[in-house]
Every structure is written in C-alpha cells, then in structure tokens.
Scaffold this motif. Structure first.
Motif, PDB file in Angstrom:
ATOM      1  N   SER A   1      18.797  13.638 -17.721  1.00  0.00           N
ATOM      2  CA  SER A   1      17.958  14.698 -18.280  1.00  0.00           C
ATOM      3  C   SER A   1      16.754  14.982 -17.395  1.00  0.00           C
ATOM      4  O   SER A   1      16.317  14.136 -16.615  1.00  0.00           O
ATOM      5  CB  SER A   1      17.474  14.316 -19.685  1.00  0.00           C
ATOM      6  OG  SER A   1      16.616  13.193 -19.635  1.00  0.00           O
TER       7      SER A   1
ATOM      8  N   PHE B   1      16.581  19.489 -25.711  1.00  0.00           N
ATOM      9  CA  PHE B   1      15.741  18.845 -26.726  1.00  0.00           C
ATOM     10  C   PHE B   1      14.309  19.350 -26.627  1.00  0.00           C
ATOM     11  O   PHE B   1      13.856  19.832 -25.581  1.00  0.00           O
ATOM     12  CB  PHE B   1      15.783  17.322 -26.577  1.00  0.00           C
ATOM     13  CG  PHE B   1      15.375  16.806 -25.219  1.00  0.00           C
ATOM     14  CD1 PHE B   1      14.056  16.490 -24.934  1.00  0.00           C
ATOM     15  CD2 PHE B   1      16.327  16.628 -24.227  1.00  0.00           C
ATOM     16  CE1 PHE B   1      13.681  16.018 -23.689  1.00  0.00           C
ATOM     17  CE2 PHE B   1      15.970  16.151 -22.965  1.00  0.00           C
ATOM     18  CZ  PHE B   1      14.647  15.848 -22.702  1.00  0.00           C
TER      19      PHE B   1
ATOM     20  N   SER C   1      12.859  16.999 -17.954  1.00  0.00           N
ATOM     21  CA  SER C   1      11.994  17.562 -18.985  1.00  0.00           C
ATOM     22  C   SER C   1      10.592  17.800 -18.447  1.00  0.00           C
ATOM     23  O   SER C   1      10.191  17.226 -17.425  1.00  0.00           O
ATOM     24  CB  SER C   1      11.925  16.639 -20.212  1.00  0.00           C
ATOM     25  OG  SER C   1      11.340  15.392 -19.876  1.00  0.00           O
TER      26      SER C   1
ATOM     27  N   GLU D   1      19.765   7.796 -30.182  1.00  0.00           N
ATOM     28  CA  GLU D   1      20.217   9.154 -30.473  1.00  0.00           C
ATOM     29  C   GLU D   1      21.003   9.155 -31.771  1.00  0.00           C
ATOM     30  O   GLU D   1      21.904   8.339 -31.974  1.00  0.00           O
ATOM     31  CB  GLU D   1      21.098   9.679 -29.345  1.00  0.00           C
ATOM     32  CG  GLU D   1      21.675  11.069 -29.603  1.00  0.00           C
ATOM     33  CD  GLU D   1      22.775  11.430 -28.634  1.00  0.00           C
ATOM     34  OE1 GLU D   1      22.484  12.161 -27.670  1.00  0.00           O
ATOM     35  OE2 GLU D   1      23.926  10.946 -28.826  1.00  0.00           O
TER      36      GLU D   1
ATOM     37  N   LYS E   1      23.387  19.334 -28.890  1.00  0.00           N
ATOM     38  CA  LYS E   1      24.402  18.998 -27.896  1.00  0.00           C
ATOM     39  C   LYS E   1      25.637  19.874 -28.149  1.00  0.00           C
ATOM     40  O   LYS E   1      26.151  19.917 -29.269  1.00  0.00           O
ATOM     41  CB  LYS E   1      24.780  17.527 -27.980  1.00  0.00           C
ATOM     42  CG  LYS E   1      25.731  17.047 -26.886  1.00  0.00           C
ATOM     43  CD  LYS E   1      26.197  15.624 -27.146  1.00  0.00           C
ATOM     44  CE  LYS E   1      25.030  14.653 -27.216  1.00  0.00           C
ATOM     45  NZ  LYS E   1      25.497  13.272 -27.470  1.00  0.00           N
TER      46      LYS E   1
ATOM     47  N   HIS F   1      12.316  13.749 -30.764  1.00  0.00           N
ATOM     48  CA  HIS F   1      12.802  15.069 -30.373  1.00  0.00           C
ATOM     49  C   HIS F   1      13.909  15.575 -31.289  1.00  0.00           C
ATOM     50  O   HIS F   1      14.742  14.792 -31.756  1.00  0.00           O
ATOM     51  CB  HIS F   1      13.365  15.024 -28.950  1.00  0.00           C
ATOM     52  CG  HIS F   1      12.382  14.627 -27.916  1.00  0.00           C
ATOM     53  ND1 HIS F   1      12.725  13.883 -26.805  1.00  0.00           N
ATOM     54  CD2 HIS F   1      11.049  14.878 -27.803  1.00  0.00           C
ATOM     55  CE1 HIS F   1      11.652  13.685 -26.049  1.00  0.00           C
ATOM     56  NE2 HIS F   1      10.631  14.276 -26.638  1.00  0.00           N
ATOM     57  N   LEU F   2      13.930  16.881 -31.497  1.00  0.00           N
ATOM     58  CA  LEU F   2      15.084  17.561 -32.067  1.00  0.00           C
ATOM     59  C   LEU F   2      16.038  17.849 -30.920  1.00  0.00           C
ATOM     60  O   LEU F   2      15.627  18.362 -29.871  1.00  0.00           O
ATOM     61  CB  LEU F   2      14.667  18.857 -32.754  1.00  0.00           C
ATOM     62  CG  LEU F   2      15.805  19.736 -33.304  1.00  0.00           C
ATOM     63  CD1 LEU F   2      16.535  19.014 -34.426  1.00  0.00           C
ATOM     64  CD2 LEU F   2      15.268  21.074 -33.765  1.00  0.00           C
ATOM     65  N   ARG F   3      17.306  17.534 -31.094  1.00  0.00           N
ATOM     66  CA  ARG F   3      18.270  17.632 -30.002  1.00  0.00           C
ATOM     67  C   ARG F   3      19.466  18.481 -30.414  1.00  0.00           C
ATOM     68  O   ARG F   3      19.928  18.422 -31.556  1.00  0.00           O
ATOM     69  CB  ARG F   3      18.722  16.231 -29.607  1.00  0.00           C
ATOM     70  CG  ARG F   3      19.844  16.168 -28.585  1.00  0.00           C
ATOM     71  CD  ARG F   3      20.119  14.738 -28.145  1.00  0.00           C
ATOM     72  NE  ARG F   3      19.031  14.216 -27.315  1.00  0.00           N
ATOM     73  CZ  ARG F   3      19.214  13.343 -26.325  1.00  0.00           C
ATOM     74  NH1 ARG F   3      20.430  12.906 -26.038  1.00  0.00           N
ATOM     75  NH2 ARG F   3      18.188  12.896 -25.623  1.00  0.00           N
TER      76      ARG F   3
ATOM     77  N   ILE G   1      18.691  14.055 -33.569  1.00  0.00           N
ATOM     78  CA  ILE G   1      17.347  13.667 -33.148  1.00  0.00           C
ATOM     79  C   ILE G   1      17.467  12.538 -32.122  1.00  0.00           C
ATOM     80  O   ILE G   1      18.486  11.840 -32.067  1.00  0.00           O
ATOM     81  CB  ILE G   1      16.467  13.200 -34.327  1.00  0.00           C
ATOM     82  CG1 ILE G   1      17.087  11.979 -35.020  1.00  0.00           C
ATOM     83  CG2 ILE G   1      16.236  14.330 -35.315  1.00  0.00           C
ATOM     84  CD1 ILE G   1      16.185  11.350 -36.067  1.00  0.00           C
ATOM     85  N   ASP G   2      16.461  12.406 -31.304  1.00  0.00           N
ATOM     86  CA  ASP G   2      16.358  11.210 -30.478  1.00  0.00           C
ATOM     87  C   ASP G   2      14.950  10.671 -30.593  1.00  0.00           C
ATOM     88  O   ASP G   2      13.986  11.414 -30.761  1.00  0.00           O
ATOM     89  CB  ASP G   2      16.752  11.482 -29.024  1.00  0.00           C
ATOM     90  CG  ASP G   2      15.759  12.373 -28.282  1.00  0.00           C
ATOM     91  OD1 ASP G   2      14.632  11.925 -28.027  1.00  0.00           O
ATOM     92  OD2 ASP G   2      16.124  13.510 -27.947  1.00  0.00           O
TER      93      ASP G   2
END
Length: 208
Positions: A174, A132, A176, A61, A116, A112-114, A71-72
């Motif tokens: 998480s 994300f 998803s 991350e 937080k 992924h675009l994250r 991002i991750d």
C-alpha cells in the motif's frame, strides 16, 4: 501519557478479539514500511526539507463478505520529522542552532474504512485492489531536543488516504498520504509558530 498508551493498547486488543467473533473475515499480521516525512509550519520563516523514516508493527483487517467493505486497525512504531534550517534566523543562530533534524518517534494507531474489489471472476485470488481512508492517532514516545527551544505535545491526530493491492490473498502492498490535523511541534519563543506532520507512507503487510 503512559496510562493513555496502556488504555489504547488494551482497546486495540479488545477490538481484535471482538472482530474475530463477528460475521466478517478477520485477519492480522506484521507490517513494515518506509516513509517520506516533513513538517508543515504555519509561517514560512525557515526552509524545511523532507526526510526518510520507517515504521513497523501489526495490522488487522476485518472484511464483510459480499459488500467489499471492511475496516483495518493497527498499532505500529513510526519515525516522523524533517530537517529544519533554523540557522537561517538570527534568534536560533545565536543559540548555535543550524540545520537541525527534528525526530518524532510515535506509537501510531490507525482506524480506517476499507474497500476491496474482489469481483474479478477468480483473478482476485492473485491480485485484488483496495483503498482506505480514516484517522490515525499518533502518541509521541520520544523526540529530539533541538536546544530545548521547541515543544512537542504528547500526540496528534492525522487523516490517512491510501490505495494498495492484495497479492495471493496474503501480501498487501500500500501507499498512503497522512495529513496532520493537529500540531506536533511548536516554538517556545514565538507565538503561533507550529507545524503539523505530513508524510508519504509505503508499507508491506502479510496477513495470516
């Protein structure tokens, strides 16, 4: 296929090393998970039942301070597939096929675009929600034979949508949904009878 996987592994290692030198905060750690997966066929010829799977690997991350975005990227093994009732059609029943378990073992690389949210006046040190979205690249490393009547391509592309929470700035839990964009299995004797992956993913990670 092996060359593609080796190249992708090398690219992930390079990205990890570059992010460590960037101005953001980079962390990484192990991740494990459980999945509910199924196959979505283009035609509803036979019934399909979802099945359980699991995943394990490493995730990194990179968060940029002050804006909440980052991002991750990860790399882990995942078992996909479904129970497909081929015996409902005579053409497969005549080949001694019935309710068959389609196993698809993949090496998955998500990017992924994250976002937080960490503006809780200190409470974010105990719990910080995140969300994300982004693609994942699945490379098939093994699969079931199914009487040699189906083709399994070398990989497929998915889009992931997820939410989660970070606990004590270390643990991340998480959930998803992964939507297959390309086909992961197709019949050899039928035209356009193919399926895409669909999966619900529940994962726990620990970031150093």
């Amino acid at each position: 296929m092996k060359k593609v996987i080796i190249s992708l592994v090398a690219a992930v290692i390079v990205m990890f090393s570059l992010t460590e030198k960037a101005s953001g905060q980079f962390r990484y750690g192990p991740v494990i998970g459980a999945d509910l997966t199924t196959l979505k066929f283009k035609q509803n010829l036979v019934s399909v039942n979802q099945t359980e799977g699991f995943s394990a690997g490493i995730i990194g991350e990179m968060m940029f301070p002050g804006i909440g975005f980052g991002i991750d990227i990860g790399m882990y093994y995942q078992m996909l597939g479904a129970w497909v009732n081929l015996g409902e059609k005579l053409m497969w029943q005549s080949q001694a096929l019935g309710k068959e378990r389609f196993y698809i073992h993949t090496l998955q690389v998500p990017i992924h675009l994250r976002f937080k949210y960490t503006r809780f006046n200190g409470f974010e040190e105990k719990l910080a929600p995140f969300a994300f979205v982004g693609p994942s690249f699945d490379f098939t490393v093994a699969h079931s034979k199914i009487g040699n009547t189906f083709n399994f391509p070398g990989g497929n592309l998915c889009m992931d949508f997820g939410i989660g929470g970070e606990i004590f700035q270390r643990w991340q839990v998480s959930a998803s949904y992964s939507l297959g964009l390309t086909y992961s299995v197709s019949a050899k004797i039928l035209t356009n009878y193919s399926a895409r992956n669909r999966s619900w993913n529940f994962r726990v990670a620990y970031l150093f």
